[in-house]
Design a protein around this motif. Structure first.
Motif, PDB file in Angstrom:
ATOM      1  N   VAL A 123       0.856  -1.185   0.000  1.00 23.37           N
ATOM      2  CA  VAL A 123       0.000   0.000   0.000  1.00 23.37           C
ATOM      3  C   VAL A 123       0.891   1.233   0.000  1.00 23.37           C
ATOM      4  CG1 VAL A 123      -1.803   1.279   1.206  1.00 23.37           C
ATOM      5  CG2 VAL A 123      -1.797  -1.227   1.265  1.00 23.37           C
ATOM      6  N   LEU A 124       0.766   2.039  -1.026  1.00 19.60           N
ATOM      7  CA  LEU A 124       1.575   3.246  -1.152  1.00 19.60           C
ATOM      8  C   LEU A 124       0.879   4.400  -0.442  1.00 19.60           C
ATOM      9  CD1 LEU A 124       4.079   4.570  -2.479  1.00 19.60           C
ATOM     10  CD2 LEU A 124       2.620   5.085  -4.445  1.00 19.60           C
ATOM     11  N   HIS A 125       1.504   4.923   0.607  1.00 21.97           N
ATOM     12  CA  HIS A 125       0.936   6.041   1.352  1.00 21.97           C
ATOM     13  C   HIS A 125       1.572   7.335   0.853  1.00 21.97           C
ATOM     14  CE1 HIS A 125      -1.173   3.460   4.146  1.00 21.97           C
ATOM     15  NE2 HIS A 125      -0.073   2.738   4.268  1.00 21.97           N
ATOM     16  N   SER A 126       0.789   8.087   0.172  1.00 24.57           N
ATOM     17  CA  SER A 126       1.285   9.346  -0.365  1.00 24.57           C
ATOM     18  C   SER A 126       0.088  10.270  -0.531  1.00 24.57           C
ATOM     19  CB  SER A 126       2.005   9.108  -1.692  1.00 24.57           C
ATOM     20  OG  SER A 126       2.728  10.250  -2.061  1.00 24.57           O
ATOM     21  N   SER A 127       0.278  11.371  -1.208  1.00 28.66           N
ATOM     22  CA  SER A 127      -0.805  12.333  -1.317  1.00 28.66           C
ATOM     23  C   SER A 127      -0.778  13.018  -2.673  1.00 28.66           C
ATOM     24  CB  SER A 127      -0.681  13.383  -0.206  1.00 28.66           C
ATOM     25  OG  SER A 127       0.455  14.199  -0.434  1.00 28.66           O
ATOM     26  N   GLU A 128      -1.801  13.820  -2.903  1.00 33.61           N
ATOM     27  CA  GLU A 128      -1.877  14.576  -4.149  1.00 33.61           C
ATOM     28  C   GLU A 128      -0.762  15.613  -4.238  1.00 33.61           C
ATOM     29  OE1 GLU A 128      -5.850  15.916  -3.696  1.00 33.61           O
ATOM     30  OE2 GLU A 128      -6.695  13.941  -4.129  1.00 33.61           O
ATOM     31  N   GLU A 129      -0.167  15.934  -3.095  1.00 33.16           N
ATOM     32  CA  GLU A 129       0.927  16.911  -3.100  1.00 33.16           C
ATOM     33  C   GLU A 129       2.110  16.399  -3.921  1.00 33.16           C
ATOM     34  OE1 GLU A 129       3.768  19.446   0.007  1.00 33.16           O
ATOM     35  OE2 GLU A 129       2.272  18.030   0.770  1.00 33.16           O
ATOM     36  N   GLU A 130       2.401  15.077  -3.823  1.00 29.61           N
ATOM     37  CA  GLU A 130       3.492  14.508  -4.622  1.00 29.61           C
ATOM     38  C   GLU A 130       3.183  14.597  -6.111  1.00 29.61           C
ATOM     39  OE1 GLU A 130       4.727  13.724  -0.825  1.00 29.61           O
ATOM     40  OE2 GLU A 130       2.765  13.188  -1.612  1.00 29.61           O
ATOM     41  N   MET A 131       1.927  14.378  -6.474  1.00 29.00           N
ATOM     42  CA  MET A 131       1.538  14.486  -7.879  1.00 29.00           C
ATOM     43  C   MET A 131       1.691  15.925  -8.358  1.00 29.00           C
ATOM     44  SD  MET A 131      -1.814  11.991  -7.779  1.00 29.00           S
ATOM     45  CE  MET A 131      -2.138  12.047  -9.546  1.00 29.00           C
ATOM     46  N   GLN A 132       1.302  16.866  -7.512  1.00 29.82           N
ATOM     47  CA  GLN A 132       1.438  18.280  -7.860  1.00 29.82           C
ATOM     48  C   GLN A 132       2.908  18.664  -8.024  1.00 29.82           C
ATOM     49  OE1 GLN A 132       0.989  21.385  -4.812  1.00 29.82           O
ATOM     50  NE2 GLN A 132      -0.693  22.220  -6.039  1.00 29.82           N
ATOM     51  N   LYS A 133       3.753  18.219  -7.087  1.00 26.58           N
ATOM     52  CA  LYS A 133       5.183  18.526  -7.164  1.00 26.58           C
ATOM     53  C   LYS A 133       5.803  17.944  -8.430  1.00 26.58           C
ATOM     54  CE  LYS A 133       6.118  18.869  -2.182  1.00 26.58           C
ATOM     55  NZ  LYS A 133       6.781  18.211  -1.020  1.00 26.58           N
ATOM     56  N   ALA A 134       5.365  16.746  -8.807  1.00 28.57           N
ATOM     57  CA  ALA A 134       5.896  16.115 -10.014  1.00 28.57           C
ATOM     58  C   ALA A 134       5.532  16.924 -11.256  1.00 28.57           C
ATOM     59  CB  ALA A 134       5.370  14.686 -10.135  1.00 28.57           C
ATOM     60  N   ILE A 135       4.301  17.420 -11.305  1.00 29.32           N
ATOM     61  CA  ILE A 135       3.872  18.231 -12.452  1.00 29.32           C
ATOM     62  C   ILE A 135       4.639  19.549 -12.488  1.00 29.32           C
ATOM     63  CG2 ILE A 135       1.927  19.484 -13.466  1.00 29.32           C
ATOM     64  CD1 ILE A 135       0.112  17.263 -12.293  1.00 29.32           C
ATOM     65  N   LEU A 136       4.858  20.150 -11.325  1.00 29.60           N
ATOM     66  CA  LEU A 136       5.619  21.399 -11.269  1.00 29.60           C
ATOM     67  C   LEU A 136       7.058  21.179 -11.729  1.00 29.60           C
ATOM     68  CD1 LEU A 136       4.393  22.879  -7.850  1.00 29.60           C
ATOM     69  CD2 LEU A 136       3.575  23.420 -10.151  1.00 29.60           C
ATOM     70  N   ALA A 137       7.626  20.023 -11.355  1.00 29.10           N
ATOM     71  CA  ALA A 137       9.004  19.721 -11.739  1.00 29.10           C
ATOM     72  C   ALA A 137       9.107  19.344 -13.207  1.00 29.10           C
ATOM     73  CB  ALA A 137       9.553  18.589 -10.874  1.00 29.10           C
ATOM     74  N   GLU A 138       8.060  18.715 -13.730  1.00 27.14           N
ATOM     75  CA  GLU A 138       8.095  18.217 -15.108  1.00 27.14           C
ATOM     76  C   GLU A 138       6.710  18.375 -15.743  1.00 27.14           C
ATOM     77  OE1 GLU A 138       9.173  13.949 -17.054  1.00 27.14           O
ATOM     78  OE2 GLU A 138      10.577  14.723 -15.553  1.00 27.14           O
ATOM     79  N   PRO A 139       6.376  19.586 -16.208  1.00 29.39           N
ATOM     80  CA  PRO A 139       5.047  19.832 -16.791  1.00 29.39           C
ATOM     81  C   PRO A 139       4.721  18.940 -17.985  1.00 29.39           C
ATOM     82  CG  PRO A 139       6.166  21.906 -16.311  1.00 29.39           C
ATOM     83  CD  PRO A 139       7.178  20.820 -16.129  1.00 29.39           C
ATOM     84  N   SER A 140       5.755  18.395 -18.634  1.00 28.82           N
ATOM     85  CA  SER A 140       5.511  17.529 -19.791  1.00 28.82           C
ATOM     86  C   SER A 140       4.815  16.228 -19.395  1.00 28.82           C
ATOM     87  CB  SER A 140       6.824  17.214 -20.512  1.00 28.82           C
ATOM     88  OG  SER A 140       7.729  16.546 -19.649  1.00 28.82           O
ATOM     89  N   LEU A 141       4.705  15.946 -18.089  1.00 29.32           N
ATOM     90  CA  LEU A 141       3.898  14.812 -17.653  1.00 29.32           C
ATOM     91  C   LEU A 141       2.456  14.980 -18.121  1.00 29.32           C
ATOM     92  CD1 LEU A 141       5.142  14.299 -13.976  1.00 29.32           C
ATOM     93  CD2 LEU A 141       5.447  12.698 -15.873  1.00 29.32           C
ATOM     94  N   ILE A 142       2.031  16.230 -18.249  1.00 34.85           N
ATOM     95  CA  ILE A 142       0.681  16.516 -18.736  1.00 34.85           C
ATOM     96  C   ILE A 142       0.690  16.638 -20.249  1.00 34.85           C
ATOM     97  CG2 ILE A 142      -1.294  18.077 -18.568  1.00 34.85           C
ATOM     98  CD1 ILE A 142      -0.546  16.504 -15.994  1.00 34.85           C
ATOM     99  N   GLU A 143       1.584  17.488 -20.766  1.00 34.70           N
ATOM    100  CA  GLU A 143       1.750  17.612 -22.211  1.00 34.70           C
ATOM    101  C   GLU A 143       2.966  18.483 -22.502  1.00 34.70           C
ATOM    102  OE1 GLU A 143      -1.978  19.381 -23.341  1.00 34.70           O
ATOM    103  OE2 GLU A 143      -1.102  21.391 -23.407  1.00 34.70           O
ATOM    104  N   GLN A 144       3.529  18.288 -23.681  1.00 32.84           N
ATOM    105  CA  GLN A 144       4.659  19.097 -24.107  1.00 32.84           C
ATOM    106  C   GLN A 144       4.217  20.545 -24.296  1.00 32.84           C
ATOM    107  OE1 GLN A 144       7.829  18.244 -24.377  1.00 32.84           O
ATOM    108  NE2 GLN A 144       7.453  16.088 -23.847  1.00 32.84           N
TER     109      GLN A 144
END
Length: 263
Positions: A123-144
């Motif tokens: 069970v991975l315990h994490s939050s939406e904050e990690e997803m947000q940080k990942a998008i901020l670090a690498e916006p191309s996760l959403i689109e180029q």
């Protein structure tokens, strides 16, 4: 569960073959070389390393530093062993795509075979904050071409998780959910849009980012012209780890190149 300390190579091979036939996990500490061929190729000279062979056919080679293996192959490999020219050779072959990892050991310090029982759920315990940080670090996760302008942007109903501009100048409004996004996420995003305006001649692009959409939500998303971009917590954490390693490497390089301070 046999454990051998400084065994002869033929003894080590004999126990290794028995363990692999029984689909046990084998850990070996040995002085070895490692050669990989497949999509690319690599050679690693002699050194003392930890080799792990698992019952599902995966193999990992670790050095005495760093947490990641320096060489590895996923499950599904076929193992072959032999003694040749005073070396114990272990060959791991992955059928598709065809890849080969050859480990040649001239000295084995330790060999242990274990039958591990582990049926626990991960069970991975994490939050939406990690997803947000990942998008901020690498916006191309959403689109180029996505450029982040703000995050946790305050609007009357709440806070927009990520606010940006796409490559065409359209305003992108992102709502993040760590679980399958349901009707509540759609309603929340629609409320945000009432208080946001795009640049003249451009449009608002509402996007839900989540591992998946909840059952029955897709028709509503399509009707409201909301886009869906899949992103998991696992991929987000991997992205953050990759950027952390890159930052650490850059910092080490900067520290190594700093001129000595004069007293």
């Amino acid at each position: 569960m046999p454990v051998l300390v400084s065994p002869e190579l033929d003894q080590a091979r004999s126990e290794l073959v028995k363990a692999m036939e029984a689909r046990m996990m084998v850990t070996i500490v040995a002085n070895c070389t490692v050669t990989y061929s497949g999509r690319t190729g690599s050679d690693m000279g002699e050194g003392e390393r930890l080799v792990v062979l698992k019952g599902d056919g995966c193999v990992l080679v670790h050095r005495g530093r760093d947490y990641q293996p320096v060489n590895w192959q996923p499950s599904g490999c076929v193992f072959q062993t032999r003694i040749e020219n005073g070396r114990l050779i272990v060959k791991a072959v992955r059928p598709s795509p065809l890849e080969t990892l050859v480990i040649e050991m001239d000295r084995v310090e330790f060999l242990g075979a274990f039958r591990l029982k582990d049926e626990a759920e991960f069970v991975l315990h994490s939050s939406e904050e990690e997803m947000q940080k990942a998008i901020l670090a690498e916006p191309s996760l959403i689109e180029q071409g996505l450029r982040v302008i703000d995050f946790e942007k305050k609007v009357a109903p709440g806070f927009v998780d990520v606010y940006g501009i796409d490559s065409q100048g359209n305003t992108v409004v992102i709502e993040i959910k760590k679980d399958p996004a349901g009707a509540a996420a759609v309603k929340q995003l629609v409320e945000y849009l009432k208080y946001l305006s795009p640049a003249e001649g451009k449009k608002l692009r509402p996007i839900i980012v989540a591992p998946s959409l909840a059952k029955g939500v897709l028709p509503t998303v399509e009707r409201m012209r909301i886009e869906f971009k899949p992103l998991t917590l696992q991929k987000s954490l991997e992205t953050l780890q990759r950027h952390a390693r890159s930052d650490q490497k850059a910092l080490r390089g900067w520290l190594g190149e700093r001129p000595e301070e004069k007293s």
